[in-house]
Design an enzyme around this catalytic site. Structure first.
Site, PDB file in Angstrom:
ATOM      1  N   VAL A   1       0.830  -0.988   0.017  1.00 43.61           N
ATOM      2  CA  VAL A   1      -0.123  -0.067   0.000  1.00 43.61           C
ATOM      3  C   VAL A   1       0.791   1.425  -0.065  1.00 43.61           C
ATOM      4  O   VAL A   1       1.948   1.328   0.781  1.00 43.61           O
ATOM      5  CB  VAL A   1      -0.866  -0.130   0.971  1.00 43.61           C
ATOM      6  N   GLU A   2       0.693   2.224  -0.989  1.00 41.34           N
ATOM      7  CA  GLU A   2       1.232   3.366  -0.952  1.00 41.34           C
ATOM      8  C   GLU A   2       0.475   4.727  -0.260  1.00 41.34           C
ATOM      9  O   GLU A   2      -0.749   4.789  -0.539  1.00 41.34           O
ATOM     10  CB  GLU A   2       1.632   3.731  -2.292  1.00 41.34           C
ATOM     11  N   LEU A   3       1.299   5.105   0.693  1.00 41.29           N
ATOM     12  CA  LEU A   3       0.445   6.487   1.261  1.00 41.29           C
ATOM     13  C   LEU A   3       1.108   7.716   0.862  1.00 41.29           C
ATOM     14  O   LEU A   3       2.501   7.708   1.141  1.00 41.29           O
ATOM     15  CB  LEU A   3       0.739   6.334   2.736  1.00 41.29           C
TER      16      LEU A   3
END
Length: 313
Positions: A152-154
């Protein structure tokens, strides 16, 4: 400071949204699902149940029923979002659609809630500027399907509260995901920029006739991809030279620089080029068989997840 996430709203219940629902419910959170399409709302729990049955068969979940019991389909956006601690938005990948749903969520969310968008490459600054709670919005980009591929990219907008990043990173890790923080906005973020570099070279090699699409795929699936399934590019090259990464850079840096300079005038993926690739792919896989092959991909990802879990333990 935010406390732990207990109640989640998933807005947009397509393939990505339904995968997110599994992620959160599997982690023990209560999940309300909403989609503007009545047909999608009617079908989403059956789709999730089928995915969970596959996961149970592989040993990834012990019993789907408790997970399904934590899911409910909301009849309206306000019903889904109103009590949520966290909202995962997964609507159509268009700026106007993202802007419209962000404003709609903004109007009914709790001020202390956090909203993550599953945007694949559109930065949050392009669609959250007018939100009154814009400091609580950011991109939270998964890999499809998110319940089987954990990255997951924040990605914060310039106005995202910076204290949200370490908190949300911890909460995503608590759900079983593998979060990374992108320090500032960049088109495509990290994953799709890396994927794009490989795709652009693959298309160029195919267009120039150096290899078939099938052989280019084989190079990745039976070559690069085997290492990349458990380590990244920096660790890969660190282990591929006797003296480590700096030794590798000295030995092969000039070669990669020369390769990069040979692609200084990249071409778009033309319709003719896409048609050539599609002709080869359709010979290998008729269009009617795409859903079956997608299900095969998910089963392979399940098997890989089981193997990785056994190795981690």
């Amino acid at each position: 400071m935010n406390g732990p996430i207990r109640r989640v709203a998933v807005v947009g219940a397509g393939l990505v949204g339904s995968g997110w629902a599994i992620v959160f419910a599997r982690a023990g959170l209560d999940v309300a699902i909403f989609d503007e399409s009545e047909a999608i709302r009617a079908a989403v729990l059956d789709r999730i149940a089928a995915s969970l049955d596959d996961m149970r068969g592989a040993g990834l979940v012990a019993d789907p029923q408790p997970i399904l019991g934590r899911l409910r389909v909301a009849a309206s956006l306000e019903e889904a979002v109103g009590e949520a601690d966290y909202v995962q938005e997964s609507v159509f990948e268009r700026v106007e659609a993202k802007r419209a749903i962000s404003l709609a969520i903004d109007a009914v969310m709790r001020p202390e809630a956090v909203v993550g968008s599953s945007s694949s490459g559109i930065p949050a600054s392009a669609f959250t500027e007018e939100c009154r709670n814009r400091a609580r919005f950011l991109v939270v980009h998964p890999v499809n399907p998110p319940h089987l591929v954990p990255l997951v990219e924040l990605v914060p907008a310039p106005w995202t509260d910076p204290e949200l990043l370490p908190w949300l990173r911890g909460e995503m890790a608590r759900t079983g995901q593998a979060p990374i923080v992108v320090n500032r906005e960049i088109e495509g973020f990290i994953l799709n920029r890396l994927q794009g570099a490989l795709l652009n070279e693959a298309w160029a090699l195919f267009e120039d006739g150096y290899a078939s699409a099938a052989d280019i795929d084989l190079t990745v699936s039976h070559g690069l991809g085997l290492r990349w399934s458990f380590m990244g590019p920096f660790e890969t090259i660190d282990l591929n030279a006797p003296g480590g990464i700096d030794d590798y850079a000295r030995r092969l840096g000039p070669l990669y620089h020369s390769i990069a300079r040979s692609r200084t005038d990249p071409h778009p993926w033309s319709d003719d080029l896409a048609a050539r690739a599609a002709e080869e792919r359709r010979r290998a896989l008729p269009l009617k068989d795409l859903p079956e092959r997608s299900a095969w991909r998910d089963r392979r990802l399940i098997a890989l997840a089981v193997h990785r879990r056994s190795q981690d333990s």
